[in-house]
Design a protein around this motif. Structure first.
Motif, PDB file in Angstrom:
ATOM      1  N   ALA A 599       0.837  -2.131 110.739  1.00 23.57           N
ATOM      2  CA  ALA A 599       1.548  -3.118 109.916  1.00 23.57           C
ATOM      3  C   ALA A 599       1.955  -4.322 110.744  1.00 23.57           C
ATOM      4  CB  ALA A 599       2.774  -2.455 109.285  1.00 23.57           C
ATOM      5  N   SER A 600       2.495  -4.084 111.943  1.00 27.35           N
ATOM      6  CA  SER A 600       2.942  -5.207 112.779  1.00 27.35           C
ATOM      7  C   SER A 600       1.753  -6.046 113.245  1.00 27.35           C
ATOM      8  CB  SER A 600       3.737  -4.685 113.975  1.00 27.35           C
ATOM      9  OG  SER A 600       2.925  -3.851 114.798  1.00 27.35           O
ATOM     10  N   GLN A 601       0.624  -5.410 113.570  1.00 25.92           N
ATOM     11  CA  GLN A 601      -0.553  -6.168 113.996  1.00 25.92           C
ATOM     12  C   GLN A 601      -1.129  -6.988 112.832  1.00 25.92           C
ATOM     13  OE1 GLN A 601      -1.816  -6.597 117.101  1.00 25.92           O
ATOM     14  NE2 GLN A 601       0.039  -5.475 117.739  1.00 25.92           N
ATOM     15  N   TYR A 602      -1.097  -6.407 111.667  1.00 22.58           N
ATOM     16  CA  TYR A 602      -1.589  -7.131 110.481  1.00 22.58           C
ATOM     17  C   TYR A 602      -0.718  -8.349 110.223  1.00 22.58           C
ATOM     18  CZ  TYR A 602      -3.666  -7.721 105.845  1.00 22.58           C
ATOM     19  OH  TYR A 602      -4.324  -8.222 104.749  1.00 22.58           O
ATOM     20  N   LEU A 603       0.609  -8.155 110.258  1.00 22.99           N
ATOM     21  CA  LEU A 603       1.529  -9.278 110.038  1.00 22.99           C
ATOM     22  C   LEU A 603       1.424 -10.294 111.165  1.00 22.99           C
ATOM     23  CD1 LEU A 603       4.659  -7.287 108.800  1.00 22.99           C
ATOM     24  CD2 LEU A 603       3.190  -8.783 107.429  1.00 22.99           C
ATOM     25  N   ARG A 604       1.266  -9.795 112.419  1.00 22.63           N
ATOM     26  CA  ARG A 604       1.147 -10.718 113.549  1.00 22.63           C
ATOM     27  C   ARG A 604      -0.092 -11.609 113.376  1.00 22.63           C
ATOM     28  NH1 ARG A 604       1.840  -7.421 117.163  1.00 22.63           N
ATOM     29  NH2 ARG A 604       3.838  -8.063 118.064  1.00 22.63           N
ATOM     30  N   ALA A 605      -1.209 -11.011 112.973  1.00 28.24           N
ATOM     31  CA  ALA A 605      -2.423 -11.806 112.768  1.00 28.24           C
ATOM     32  C   ALA A 605      -2.224 -12.834 111.665  1.00 28.24           C
ATOM     33  CB  ALA A 605      -3.584 -10.875 112.428  1.00 28.24           C
ATOM     34  N   LEU A 606      -1.519 -12.429 110.618  1.00 27.87           N
ATOM     35  CA  LEU A 606      -1.313 -13.336 109.484  1.00 27.87           C
ATOM     36  C   LEU A 606      -0.403 -14.489 109.862  1.00 27.87           C
ATOM     37  CD1 LEU A 606      -1.980 -13.670 106.450  1.00 27.87           C
ATOM     38  CD2 LEU A 606       0.135 -12.428 105.953  1.00 27.87           C
ATOM     39  N   LEU A 607       0.657 -14.200 110.664  1.00 25.77           N
ATOM     40  CA  LEU A 607       1.650 -15.232 110.977  1.00 25.77           C
ATOM     41  C   LEU A 607       1.237 -16.099 112.150  1.00 25.77           C
ATOM     42  CD1 LEU A 607       4.926 -13.118 110.591  1.00 25.77           C
ATOM     43  CD2 LEU A 607       4.025 -14.828 109.005  1.00 25.77           C
ATOM     44  N   GLN A 608       0.473 -15.558 113.077  1.00 26.51           N
ATOM     45  CA  GLN A 608       0.150 -16.337 114.262  1.00 26.51           C
ATOM     46  C   GLN A 608      -1.051 -17.255 114.065  1.00 26.51           C
ATOM     47  OE1 GLN A 608      -0.299 -13.570 117.508  1.00 26.51           O
ATOM     48  NE2 GLN A 608       1.933 -13.431 117.871  1.00 26.51           N
ATOM     49  N   ARG A 609      -1.977 -16.904 113.166  1.00 28.15           N
ATOM     50  CA  ARG A 609      -3.191 -17.721 113.007  1.00 28.15           C
ATOM     51  C   ARG A 609      -2.989 -18.834 111.983  1.00 28.15           C
ATOM     52  NH1 ARG A 609      -7.668 -15.956 115.346  1.00 28.15           N
ATOM     53  NH2 ARG A 609      -9.007 -16.956 113.806  1.00 28.15           N
ATOM     54  N   GLY A 718      19.680   2.509 112.442  1.00 32.58           N
ATOM     55  CA  GLY A 718      18.486   3.254 112.065  1.00 32.58           C
ATOM     56  C   GLY A 718      17.358   2.380 111.558  1.00 32.58           C
ATOM     57  N   TYR A 719      17.530   1.075 111.541  1.00 24.81           N
ATOM     58  CA  TYR A 719      16.489   0.174 111.034  1.00 24.81           C
ATOM     59  C   TYR A 719      15.353   0.074 112.049  1.00 24.81           C
ATOM     60  CZ  TYR A 719      14.169  -4.152 109.617  1.00 24.81           C
ATOM     61  OH  TYR A 719      13.229  -5.091 109.251  1.00 24.81           O
ATOM     62  N   ARG A 720      14.116   0.159 111.572  1.00 27.88           N
ATOM     63  CA  ARG A 720      12.945   0.037 112.436  1.00 27.88           C
ATOM     64  C   ARG A 720      12.451  -1.413 112.402  1.00 27.88           C
ATOM     65  NH1 ARG A 720       8.384   4.184 111.092  1.00 27.88           N
ATOM     66  NH2 ARG A 720       7.659   3.442 113.134  1.00 27.88           N
ATOM     67  N   PRO A 721      12.683  -2.157 113.492  1.00 29.15           N
ATOM     68  CA  PRO A 721      12.266  -3.572 113.493  1.00 29.15           C
ATOM     69  C   PRO A 721      10.753  -3.697 113.361  1.00 29.15           C
ATOM     70  CG  PRO A 721      13.770  -3.088 115.322  1.00 29.15           C
ATOM     71  CD  PRO A 721      13.359  -1.775 114.739  1.00 29.15           C
ATOM     72  N   ILE A 722      10.343  -4.725 112.661  1.00 28.90           N
ATOM     73  CA  ILE A 722       8.910  -4.996 112.519  1.00 28.90           C
ATOM     74  C   ILE A 722       8.588  -6.456 112.818  1.00 28.90           C
ATOM     75  CG2 ILE A 722       9.174  -5.336 110.019  1.00 28.90           C
ATOM     76  CD1 ILE A 722       6.306  -4.261 109.740  1.00 28.90           C
ATOM     77  N   PHE A 723       9.476  -7.369 112.400  1.00 30.76           N
ATOM     78  CA  PHE A 723       9.204  -8.796 112.599  1.00 30.76           C
ATOM     79  C   PHE A 723       9.691  -9.286 113.963  1.00 30.76           C
ATOM     80  CE2 PHE A 723       8.992  -8.489 108.000  1.00 30.76           C
ATOM     81  CZ  PHE A 723       7.879  -9.260 107.716  1.00 30.76           C
ATOM     82  N   SER A 724      10.690  -8.602 114.552  1.00 29.15           N
ATOM     83  CA  SER A 724      11.242  -9.082 115.823  1.00 29.15           C
ATOM     84  C   SER A 724      10.224  -8.988 116.947  1.00 29.15           C
ATOM     85  CB  SER A 724      12.491  -8.277 116.185  1.00 29.15           C
ATOM     86  OG  SER A 724      12.184  -6.895 116.270  1.00 29.15           O
ATOM     87  N   THR A 725       9.210  -8.156 116.794  1.00 23.32           N
ATOM     88  CA  THR A 725       8.174  -8.039 117.831  1.00 23.32           C
ATOM     89  C   THR A 725       7.055  -9.060 117.650  1.00 23.32           C
ATOM     90  OG1 THR A 725       6.994  -6.385 116.530  1.00 23.32           O
ATOM     91  CG2 THR A 725       8.640  -5.581 118.093  1.00 23.32           C
ATOM     92  N   ILE A 726       7.099  -9.839 116.554  1.00 20.14           N
ATOM     93  CA  ILE A 726       6.032 -10.805 116.241  1.00 20.14           C
ATOM     94  C   ILE A 726       6.507 -12.190 116.621  1.00 20.14           C
ATOM     95  CG2 ILE A 726       4.611 -11.810 114.421  1.00 20.14           C
ATOM     96  CD1 ILE A 726       4.972  -9.201 112.866  1.00 20.14           C
ATOM     97  N   LEU A 727       5.810 -12.803 117.566  1.00 19.87           N
ATOM     98  CA  LEU A 727       6.132 -14.164 117.979  1.00 19.87           C
ATOM     99  C   LEU A 727       5.191 -15.129 117.271  1.00 19.87           C
ATOM    100  CD1 LEU A 727       6.603 -13.621 121.829  1.00 19.87           C
ATOM    101  CD2 LEU A 727       8.363 -13.701 120.058  1.00 19.87           C
ATOM    102  N   VAL A 728       5.757 -16.154 116.673  1.00 23.03           N
ATOM    103  CA  VAL A 728       4.931 -17.159 115.989  1.00 23.03           C
ATOM    104  C   VAL A 728       4.779 -18.354 116.910  1.00 23.03           C
ATOM    105  CG1 VAL A 728       5.609 -16.393 113.709  1.00 23.03           C
ATOM    106  CG2 VAL A 728       6.976 -18.118 114.863  1.00 23.03           C
ATOM    107  N   PRO A 729       3.627 -19.049 116.864  1.00 23.34           N
ATOM    108  CA  PRO A 729       3.412 -20.205 117.754  1.00 23.34           C
ATOM    109  C   PRO A 729       4.348 -21.360 117.413  1.00 23.34           C
ATOM    110  CG  PRO A 729       1.642 -20.022 116.156  1.00 23.34           C
ATOM    111  CD  PRO A 729       2.480 -18.784 116.011  1.00 23.34           C
ATOM    112  N   VAL A 730       4.781 -22.075 118.468  1.00 22.48           N
ATOM    113  CA  VAL A 730       5.664 -23.233 118.276  1.00 22.48           C
ATOM    114  C   VAL A 730       4.846 -24.364 117.666  1.00 22.48           C
ATOM    115  CG1 VAL A 730       7.142 -24.908 119.441  1.00 22.48           C
ATOM    116  CG2 VAL A 730       7.031 -22.553 120.252  1.00 22.48           C
TER     117      VAL A 730
END
Length: 743
Positions: A599-609, A718-730
């Motif tokens: 899920a995080s890799q899918y979101l990372r690809a979507l947000l970073q590209r 108990g929250y599992r972070p998912i977006f905090s590990t995704i860096l978006v380009p400046v």
């Protein structure tokens, strides 16, 4: 002249008392008229009574007068006799004064008489004095023939002769002559030493003699008791103490006996203090001590007086000598086996029915009243030494086990499996068996030693897990350099996870107290770190296989119906089949972590590209692909056994809703719901999503970002972070000329 009443006031007083008593009696008798008829009778009776009293008084006075007369006569006769004695004493005094010269002659006669008496005494003992040297030779002959009683009798006679002479010289103040007497009787010292030497040789061999020839030992004891009585008598008189007294042979008897016991059996050779030699030495001590105490109890006790308390003395001597002997052995650098033997022997064997609790020794032999064989300080010190030796041994075994395990990771075949098909190795069984055996062995000694070994075992297991984790990291580095090495890298990572789970489940069984099964926090943390590292390495492998596919997301080709997600599902399914070779708790964890990674890799690809939709149709096509991909992935993980409530792919569905929203003015409300559900979303993430839509004005963007600023979110427990590990380009700033305006 004075009246008789003045001379005898007591008579007047007595008469008055008599008259008063008579009146009282008469008034009591004649208080009624009819009583007066008996007046004559009472008068006659009283008259007779008075006559009787008067006659008794006259008789008494007469006897007193006769006694006084006889006394006066005796006094007169005594005075005459005293006068005669005084005359005789006077005459004797004058006679003595006339005989003074004759008394001086008597004084000379008295001195001659005393000298005569002394000479007569000397004449009487002269034969004995002249025969002293002959007696010395005879005593020496008796000693050589071991006729000890006869020799001692003659020795006492010669000593008595010498002591009498010395005593007379001492009373007359002739101390200068004592040296001559001592020189003449100098052979006595040599004979005493010769007798004493034979006695102490006999006492030193007493345990053998009471079995073979008790007569000789009894003879020695009788001689010692004779000397003790002589010592006691001389000490009580306290007038003259002859040389060499008191001999104190009874105390010497105890000392020789104790030295014999101590020196004969407690001088172990240095080589016997280690390994099997120590076990043989302790077994020999056990056998000898029991055997000799039985001899003392059954035989020696009958050969000595009861006040010797010989059994108690021997028991205490053996006990103290053994205690000192164990301390000497402990000064050596013993191995763990030697330390265990000593601890077990001192605490278990020594008090057991095989030794001091032997039926043949009870109840007379009782060591419970004596000090412990090993003091509490020495016991604690020895236990700590044993723990350190065991610790070194455990470390060495664990290190060998780790080296073997590390080599197995690089084998050309898969790891072993259990009966259920789960990957595993012999590591948990080896480690737990080794630790458990040491804890169980320690339980044979004391609870304190068992607790020390248990604490050491947990510390060593924790350190071992740290070294195992380092080895796993090293293996991972080598695999990064060449993914073909090790050949079955993933399989062995799965075996490591199963091993870690087996160790975690087995740790509680090590605790000595079955009611207390808690795993220490530090050890649990080490187990968790180990599991986390193995899981991380597995996910890194999954990521390496997914990255080429994720790089193609999003793209025009993907929008046109590419099978990228299908390929991703194939990779995930392949890994899931591998994951099935681990036990369920870890399998579920791997599925959850894999799903989060996907899920995080899918979101990372979507947000970073940053693929920006150019039209509503393209945005709808994007939403369709997102829905199709997320649904396909969700169904895959559901089919693998991961519940939808545990999946992070719901974030893709929520993000799709933001992109598919037809009215951009409602974005602030939708974004508020989105950040509430996913509080780790940042402004940059939302800005990127708005960019992807391609239809969001600056005003709407400003409203959305302002709304986010007004509603800061806090990560719930108990929250599992998912977006905090995704860096978006400046975002790139537009290039501006110095004097121109920015577009």
């Amino acid at each position: 002249a004075s009246s008789p009443d003045e001379e005898w006031p007591e008579a007047e007083k007595a008469e008055k008392l008599a008259r008063g008593a008579a009146l009282k009696w008469a008034s009591g008798v004649f208080y009624r008229p009819e009583k007066l008829e008996g007046l004559g009778h009472y008068r006659r009776r009283e008259t007779q009574r008075n006559s009787s009293i008067q006659s008794r008084l006259k008789s008494t006075v007469q006897s007193y007068l006769e006694g006084v007369s006889a006394g006066l006569e005796q006094l007169r006769s005594a005075a005459q006799e005293v006068q005669s004695v005084c005359q005789d004493l006077g005459a004797a005094r004058w006679a003595l004064l006339d005989s003074t010269d004759h008394f001086q002659g008597l004084q000379q006669m008295r001195e001659l008489m005393e000298e005569h008496v002394q000479l007569a005494s000397v004449v009487q003992v002269l034969p004995q004095i002249f025969s002293v040297q002959e007696v010395f030779s005879h005593i020496l002959h008796l000693l050589h023939g071991q006729h000890l009683l006869e020799a001692h009798v003659e020795l006492m006679m010669v000593e008595q002769l010498r002591d009498d002479i010395l005593s007379q010289l001492h009373l007359r103040g002739l101390s200068s002559a004592q040296a001559t007497v001592l020189s003449y009787f100098s052979g006595l010292q040599e004979l005493n030493e010769s007798l004493a030497k034979q006695l102490w040789d006999i006492v030193g061999s007493s345990l053998r003699l009471v079995r073979e020839d008790p007569v000789l030992f009894v003879t020695a004891v009788r001689i010692i008791e004779r000397e003790e009585k002589i010592d006691d008598t001389l000490l009580l008189e306290a007038t003259f103490l002859p040389p060499g007294r008191p001999k104190g042979w009874r105390q010497k008897f105890y000392q020789v006996l104790q030295d014999t016991i101590t020196g004969a059996r407690f001088q172990a050779p240095r080589m016997a203090a280690e390994g099997p030699g120590l076990a043989k030495h302790l077994a020999a001590l056990q056998k000898d001590i029991v055997s000799e105490l039985r001899v003392v109890k059954d035989l020696m006790v009958q050969c000595v007086p009861a006040h010797y308390n010989i059994l108690s003395v021997c028991t205490a001597t053996f006990h103290q000598a053994l205690s000192s002997h164990l301390q000497e052995i402990l000064r050596e650098d013993l191995d763990k086996q030697g330390l265990f033997l000593l601890l077990e022997w001192a605490l278990r064997v020594y008090h057991s029915p095989d030794m001091m609790g032997h039926p043949d020794l009870l109840p007379e032999v009782d060591v419970s009243a004596l000090d412990p064989l090993m003091s509490s300080e020495l016991m604690d010190q020895t236990e700590r030494r044993y723990v350190m030796k065991v610790k070194a041994s455990v470390f060495e075994w664990m290190q060998r086990t780790l080296e073997v395990e590390f080599k197995e990771w690089f084998r050309e075949e898969e790891p072993e499996t259990d009966h259920q098909g789960f990957f595993q190795s012999a590591l948990p069984a080896i480690v737990m068996q080794m630790l458990n055996e040491n804890i169980q062995v320690a339980s044979l000694i004391t609870d304190s030693l068992q607790q020390k070994i248990y604490n050491m075992a947990l510390e060593e297991l924790e350190a071992f897990l740290g070294r195992l984790r380092e080895a796993l990291v090293q293996c991972g580095k080598e695999h990064q350099q060449d993914r073909a090495v090790p050949k079955y890298y993933i399989s062995y990572l799965l075996a490591v996870l199963n091993n870690n789970l087996a160790l975690s489940n087995s740790v509680s069984s090590l605790h000595p107290d079955t009611a207390c099964r808690e795993v220490p926090a530090s050890l649990q943390a080490a187990l968790d770190r180990m599991q986390k590292k193995a899981t991380q390495l597995l996910l890194e492998e999954l990521l390496l296989d997914l990255q080429p596919l994720c790089l193609q997301l999003p793209s025009r080709k993907w929008l046109s119906g590419s099978q990228l997600v299908g390929s991703m599902c194939e990779v995930i399914d392949k890994y899931a089949k591998n994951f099935s070779r681990v036990r369920k708790p870890v399998f579920t964890l791997l599925l959850a972590e894999s799903e989060l990674l996907v899920a995080s890799q899918y979101l990372r690809a979507l947000l970073q590209r940053k693929m920006v939709c150019k039209s509503r149709e393209e945005r709808g096509q994007l939403c369709h692909c997102l829905l199709q991909d997320a649904t396909q992935l969700r169904e895959l993980f559901c089919g693998l056994g991961l519940d939808r409530s545990q999946q992070s792919l719901e974030a893709v569905f929520a993000l799709r809703e933001l992109i598919c929203l037809k009215d951009p003015t409602l974005l602030s409300l939708e974004v508020l719901g989105f950040i509430t559900k996913y509080p780790d979303v940042s402004d940059e993430h939302i800005s990127t999503l708005l960019d992807i839509r391609g239809d969001v004005s600056k005003e709407v963007r400003h409203v959305v970002l302002e709304m986010m600023a007004q509603h800061p979110q806090v990560l719930p427990e108990g929250y599992r972070p998912i977006f905090s590990t995704i860096l978006v380009p400046v975002p790139e700033l537009p290039f501006c000329l110095r004097k121109g305006k920015c577009a």
